[in-house]
Scaffold this motif. Structure first.
Motif, PDB file in Angstrom:
ATOM      1  N   ARG A  31      10.179  46.966  -0.586  1.00  0.00           N
ATOM      2  CA  ARG A  31       9.887  45.829  -1.412  1.00  0.00           C
ATOM      3  C   ARG A  31       9.152  46.058  -2.450  1.00  0.00           C
ATOM      4  O   ARG A  31       9.111  45.367  -3.533  1.00  0.00           O
ATOM      5  N   LYS A  32       8.218  47.199  -2.554  1.00  0.00           N
ATOM      6  CA  LYS A  32       7.415  47.658  -3.589  1.00  0.00           C
ATOM      7  C   LYS A  32       8.420  48.430  -4.914  1.00  0.00           C
ATOM      8  O   LYS A  32       7.928  48.662  -5.946  1.00  0.00           O
ATOM      9  N   LYS A  33       9.416  49.225  -4.339  1.00  0.00           N
ATOM     10  CA  LYS A  33      10.257  49.995  -5.219  1.00  0.00           C
ATOM     11  C   LYS A  33       9.586  51.011  -5.784  1.00  0.00           C
ATOM     12  O   LYS A  33       9.671  51.579  -6.770  1.00  0.00           O
ATOM     13  N   SER A  34       8.633  51.401  -4.765  1.00  0.00           N
ATOM     14  CA  SER A  34       7.820  52.747  -5.073  1.00  0.00           C
ATOM     15  C   SER A  34       7.085  53.198  -3.836  1.00  0.00           C
ATOM     16  O   SER A  34       6.762  52.353  -2.828  1.00  0.00           O
ATOM     17  N   PRO A  35       6.792  54.511  -3.792  1.00  0.00           N
ATOM     18  CA  PRO A  35       6.719  55.506  -4.558  1.00  0.00           C
ATOM     19  C   PRO A  35       8.260  56.309  -4.563  1.00  0.00           C
ATOM     20  O   PRO A  35       8.249  57.109  -5.288  1.00  0.00           O
ATOM     21  N   PHE A  36       8.961  55.915  -3.822  1.00  0.00           N
ATOM     22  CA  PHE A  36      10.478  56.583  -3.959  1.00  0.00           C
ATOM     23  C   PHE A  36      11.465  55.452  -3.757  1.00  0.00           C
ATOM     24  O   PHE A  36      11.175  54.247  -3.268  1.00  0.00           O
ATOM     25  N   ARG A  37      12.722  55.819  -3.856  1.00  0.00           N
ATOM     26  CA  ARG A  37      13.658  54.781  -3.827  1.00  0.00           C
ATOM     27  C   ARG A  37      14.078  54.539  -2.263  1.00  0.00           C
ATOM     28  O   ARG A  37      13.983  55.670  -1.443  1.00  0.00           O
ATOM     29  N   VAL A  38      14.263  53.336  -1.935  1.00  0.00           N
ATOM     30  CA  VAL A  38      14.608  53.046  -0.402  1.00  0.00           C
ATOM     31  C   VAL A  38      16.020  52.075  -0.526  1.00  0.00           C
ATOM     32  O   VAL A  38      15.846  51.119  -1.190  1.00  0.00           O
ATOM     33  N   ILE A  39      17.075  52.405   0.100  1.00  0.00           N
ATOM     34  CA  ILE A  39      18.398  51.421   0.263  1.00  0.00           C
ATOM     35  C   ILE A  39      18.467  50.940   1.333  1.00  0.00           C
ATOM     36  O   ILE A  39      18.307  51.478   2.255  1.00  0.00           O
ATOM     37  N   LYS A  40      18.628  49.583   1.517  1.00  0.00           N
ATOM     38  CA  LYS A  40      18.685  49.005   2.677  1.00  0.00           C
ATOM     39  C   LYS A  40      19.825  48.276   2.730  1.00  0.00           C
ATOM     40  O   LYS A  40      20.398  47.340   1.682  1.00  0.00           O
ATOM     41  N   ILE A  41      20.826  48.477   3.769  1.00  0.00           N
ATOM     42  CA  ILE A  41      22.274  47.783   4.082  1.00  0.00           C
ATOM     43  C   ILE A  41      21.823  47.204   5.300  1.00  0.00           C
ATOM     44  O   ILE A  41      21.758  47.774   6.359  1.00  0.00           O
ATOM     45  N   GLY A  42      21.701  45.946   5.306  1.00  0.00           N
ATOM     46  CA  GLY A  42      21.348  45.120   6.592  1.00  0.00           C
ATOM     47  C   GLY A  42      20.209  45.430   7.175  1.00  0.00           C
ATOM     48  O   GLY A  42      19.042  45.291   6.359  1.00  0.00           O
ATOM     49  N   ILE A  44      19.757  48.922   8.021  1.00  0.00           N
ATOM     50  CA  ILE A  44      19.658  50.375   8.137  1.00  0.00           C
ATOM     51  C   ILE A  44      18.967  50.442   7.000  1.00  0.00           C
ATOM     52  O   ILE A  44      19.110  50.188   5.713  1.00  0.00           O
ATOM     53  N   TYR A  45      18.119  51.687   6.724  1.00  0.00           N
ATOM     54  CA  TYR A  45      17.349  52.042   5.545  1.00  0.00           C
ATOM     55  C   TYR A  45      17.898  53.344   5.528  1.00  0.00           C
ATOM     56  O   TYR A  45      18.082  54.276   6.325  1.00  0.00           O
ATOM     57  N   ARG A  46      18.094  53.762   4.069  1.00  0.00           N
ATOM     58  CA  ARG A  46      18.729  54.921   3.699  1.00  0.00           C
ATOM     59  C   ARG A  46      17.750  55.460   2.517  1.00  0.00           C
ATOM     60  O   ARG A  46      17.430  54.564   1.501  1.00  0.00           O
ATOM     61  N   VAL A  47      17.418  56.511   2.311  1.00  0.00           N
ATOM     62  CA  VAL A  47      16.260  57.363   1.536  1.00  0.00           C
ATOM     63  C   VAL A  47      17.003  58.250   0.452  1.00  0.00           C
ATOM     64  O   VAL A  47      17.277  59.399   1.234  1.00  0.00           O
ATOM     65  N   PRO A  48      17.474  58.181  -0.727  1.00  0.00           N
ATOM     66  CA  PRO A  48      18.127  59.339  -1.412  1.00  0.00           C
ATOM     67  C   PRO A  48      16.895  60.612  -1.289  1.00  0.00           C
ATOM     68  O   PRO A  48      15.931  60.519  -1.755  1.00  0.00           O
ATOM     69  N   LYS A  49      17.499  61.811  -0.919  1.00  0.00           N
ATOM     70  CA  LYS A  49      16.809  62.707  -0.635  1.00  0.00           C
ATOM     71  C   LYS A  49      16.044  63.366  -1.953  1.00  0.00           C
ATOM     72  O   LYS A  49      14.704  63.528  -1.937  1.00  0.00           O
ATOM     73  N   GLU A  50      16.630  63.332  -2.797  1.00  0.00           N
ATOM     74  CA  GLU A  50      15.880  63.778  -4.400  1.00  0.00           C
ATOM     75  C   GLU A  50      14.789  62.889  -4.619  1.00  0.00           C
ATOM     76  O   GLU A  50      13.390  63.353  -4.883  1.00  0.00           O
ATOM     77  N   SER A  51      14.954  61.556  -4.498  1.00  0.00           N
ATOM     78  CA  SER A  51      13.810  60.787  -4.721  1.00  0.00           C
ATOM     79  C   SER A  51      12.593  60.913  -3.715  1.00  0.00           C
ATOM     80  O   SER A  51      11.465  61.090  -4.182  1.00  0.00           O
ATOM     81  N   PHE A  52      12.823  61.120  -2.342  1.00  0.00           N
ATOM     82  CA  PHE A  52      11.868  61.285  -1.478  1.00  0.00           C
ATOM     83  C   PHE A  52      11.376  62.696  -1.390  1.00  0.00           C
ATOM     84  O   PHE A  52      10.008  62.833  -1.390  1.00  0.00           O
ATOM     85  N   ASP A  53      12.022  63.695  -1.663  1.00  0.00           N
ATOM     86  CA  ASP A  53      11.372  65.025  -1.724  1.00  0.00           C
ATOM     87  C   ASP A  53      10.739  65.347  -2.903  1.00  0.00           C
ATOM     88  O   ASP A  53       9.675  65.952  -2.909  1.00  0.00           O
ATOM     89  N   LYS A  54      10.849  64.518  -4.160  1.00  0.00           N
ATOM     90  CA  LYS A  54      10.063  64.510  -5.359  1.00  0.00           C
ATOM     91  C   LYS A  54       8.809  64.155  -4.736  1.00  0.00           C
ATOM     92  O   LYS A  54       7.779  64.460  -5.126  1.00  0.00           O
ATOM     93  N   TRP A  55       8.690  63.013  -4.243  1.00  0.00           N
ATOM     94  CA  TRP A  55       7.375  62.072  -3.800  1.00  0.00           C
ATOM     95  C   TRP A  55       6.761  63.248  -2.792  1.00  0.00           C
ATOM     96  O   TRP A  55       5.666  63.267  -3.096  1.00  0.00           O
TER      97      TRP A  55
END
Length: 62
Positions: A31-42, A44-55
Motif C-alpha cells: 500500500r505504501k509502495k515503500s521501503p521496497f517493491r511488492v507485487i500483488k497478484i490476487g 499472492i505477494y511477490r517481492v522482487p529480490k533486488e529491491s528487497f535485498d537492497k532494503w
C-alpha cells in the motif's frame, strides 16, 4: 534460471517472523509502495529480490 522474486514464505523465513505478521507487513509495504517493491497478484505477494535485498542491506530505494 535464477529466481527474481521472493514469495511470502521466503520473506517469512528471511525475517524470522510469523505467517500472519508477514502478510500484514507485505500488505502495508504494498500500500505504501515503500521501503521496497511488492507485487500483488490476487492474494499472492511477490517481492522482487533486488529491491528487497537492497532494503535488507540498508540501501535506500530511489
Amino acid at each position: 534460471m535464477e529466481k527474481k522474486v521472493y514469495g511470502a514464505d521466503e520473506i517469512k523465513q528471511i525475517l524470522g517472523i510469523g505467517r500472519s505478521k508477514t502478510y500484514m507487513f507485505l500488505d502495508e509495504v504494498y500500500r505504501k509502495k515503500s521501503p521496497f517493491r511488492v507485487i500483488k497478484i490476487g492474494k499472492i505477494y511477490r517481492v522482487p529480490k533486488e529491491s528487497f535485498d537492497k532494503w535488507l542491506d540498508g540501501e535506500a530505494e530511489e
